[in-house]
Design an enzyme around this catalytic site. Structure first.
Site, PDB file in Angstrom:
ATOM      1  N   SER A  59      -7.147   7.277  23.030  1.00 40.91           N
ATOM      2  CA  SER A  59      -8.295   6.496  22.565  1.00 40.91           C
ATOM      3  C   SER A  59      -8.403   5.147  23.276  1.00 40.91           C
ATOM      4  O   SER A  59      -7.432   4.625  23.811  1.00 40.91           O
ATOM      5  CB  SER A  59      -8.192   6.265  21.060  1.00 40.91           C
ATOM      6  OG  SER A  59      -7.955   7.490  20.391  1.00 40.91           O
TER       7      SER A  59
HETATM    8  N1  SAH Z   1      -4.153   9.368  18.569  1.00 40.31           N
HETATM    9  C1  SAH Z   1      -4.282   9.911  19.908  1.00 40.31           C
HETATM   10  C2  SAH Z   1      -5.719  10.313  20.195  1.00 40.31           C
HETATM   11  C3  SAH Z   1      -5.754  11.744  20.492  1.00 40.31           C
HETATM   12  S1  SAH Z   1      -7.324  12.514  20.691  1.00 40.31           S
HETATM   13  C4  SAH Z   1      -3.734   8.962  20.944  1.00 40.31           C
HETATM   14  O1  SAH Z   1      -3.420   7.805  20.617  1.00 40.31           O
HETATM   15  O2  SAH Z   1      -3.567   9.371  22.101  1.00 40.31           O
HETATM   16  C5  SAH Z   1      -7.339  13.572  19.283  1.00 40.31           C
HETATM   17  C6  SAH Z   1      -6.219  14.557  19.154  1.00 40.31           C
HETATM   18  O3  SAH Z   1      -6.451  15.287  17.949  1.00 40.31           O
HETATM   19  C7  SAH Z   1      -6.140  15.591  20.267  1.00 40.31           C
HETATM   20  O4  SAH Z   1      -4.849  15.574  20.830  1.00 40.31           O
HETATM   21  C8  SAH Z   1      -6.431  16.910  19.566  1.00 40.31           C
HETATM   22  O5  SAH Z   1      -5.714  18.008  20.095  1.00 40.31           O
HETATM   23  C9  SAH Z   1      -6.002  16.613  18.142  1.00 40.31           C
HETATM   24  N2  SAH Z   1      -6.596  17.459  17.109  1.00 40.31           N
HETATM   25  C10 SAH Z   1      -7.868  17.903  17.004  1.00 40.31           C
HETATM   26  N3  SAH Z   1      -8.030  18.651  15.901  1.00 40.31           N
HETATM   27  C11 SAH Z   1      -6.816  18.678  15.280  1.00 40.31           C
HETATM   28  C12 SAH Z   1      -6.326  19.294  14.085  1.00 40.31           C
HETATM   29  N4  SAH Z   1      -7.109  20.030  13.292  1.00 40.31           N
HETATM   30  N5  SAH Z   1      -5.035  19.118  13.757  1.00 40.31           N
HETATM   31  C13 SAH Z   1      -4.199  18.368  14.541  1.00 40.31           C
HETATM   32  N6  SAH Z   1      -4.611  17.763  15.688  1.00 40.31           N
HETATM   33  C14 SAH Z   1      -5.904  17.919  16.043  1.00 40.31           C
END
Ligand code: SAH
Length: 214
Positions: A59
């Site tokens: 993010s």
């Molecule tokens: N907090 C992260 C942002 C990641 S982007 C950071 O600091 O890098 C969002 C993430 O949510 C992705 O890796 C995606 O695979 C995950 N995601 C999406 N749907 C999900 C679900 N139902 N359960 C767990 N993870 C999920």
């Protein structure tokens, strides 16, 4: 180079409304370059989301800072994060809370994130690979919950895993480029919700992962 770029970013966060010194201190302490692929190291301190593989992103720093500030995490709290991704937001939260539980649906991302946090000597994090929309019932209730992917609808199962008085931040909306982070507060007999800021997150995908992915 990194120090100058980082100082510039911290100044940008301050201009963007981040005034919680604990959040700024942790954002200064955690090296974001560790969480991006080598291709993007030069841009690690740009205020932008960057690709981390599997169509996912780390993010934007201002969004991480603003959500962390709004989450109002205390040192004794038990926090749940949905969407471990690179582990960057997890590292920030882990520094501010007692224990962080984080769920990611892609095994490779979860493993890489865990390794990065261990290299940074962050040990108060528990990782789970699976569908975060279901939360983590055996560990509930949580003082705080943060969802770092955009939910089409309010994920009500997660509200039930918040302690009374607990706060959840969740981006809601099915427009891929424009969602709203909502602040949910669990009350004795239900919950309140209020919009706090516009964001652009990758989607929260419920259900099992097809075996060819991750
Ligand atoms: N907090 C992260 C942002 C990641 S982007 C950071 O600091 O890098 C969002 C993430 O949510 C992705 O890796 C995606 O695979 C995950 N995601 C999406 N749907 C999900 C679900 N139902 N359960 C767990 N993870 C999920």
């Amino acid at each position: 180079m990194t120090t100058v770029a980082k100082q510039r970013l911290i100044a940008e966060l301050r201009r963007g409304g981040i005034d919680d010194e604990r959040v700024l201190a942790v954002m200064t302490a955690i090296p974001r370059e560790v969480f991006v692929s080598s291709t993007f190291v030069e841009r690690a301190y740009d205020n932008m989301a960057l690709p981390i593989g599997f169509g996912q992103t780390i993010s934007q720093p201002l969004v991480v800072a603003a959500m962390t500030q709004a989450l109002d995490v205390g040192p004794r709290m038990k926090v749940l994060e949905i969407g471990t991704g690179s582990g960057y937001q997890a590292a920030i939260l882990a520094k501010l809370c007692r224990r962080l539980y984080t769920i990611e649906r892609f095994k490779v991302l979860a493993k890489d994130a865990e390794k990065r946090l261990l290299d940074l000597r962050i040990h108060n994090v528990v990782y789970h690979v699976g569908d975060g929309t279901k939360g983590w019932p055996p560990q509930a209730p949580f003082d705080r919950i943060i969802v770092t992917a955009a939910a089409g609808d309010m994920p009500t199962a997660l509200i039930g895993q918040l302690a009374v008085g607990g706060i959840m931040l969740v981006p809601v909306g099915d427009d891929p480029v424009n969602q709203t982070v909502e602040r949910v507060v669990r009350t004795e007999d239900g919950f309140t919700r209020e919009p706090i800021m516009p964001v652009r997150f990758v989607p929260l995908v419920g259900g099992a992962l097809p075996t060819f992915e991750g």
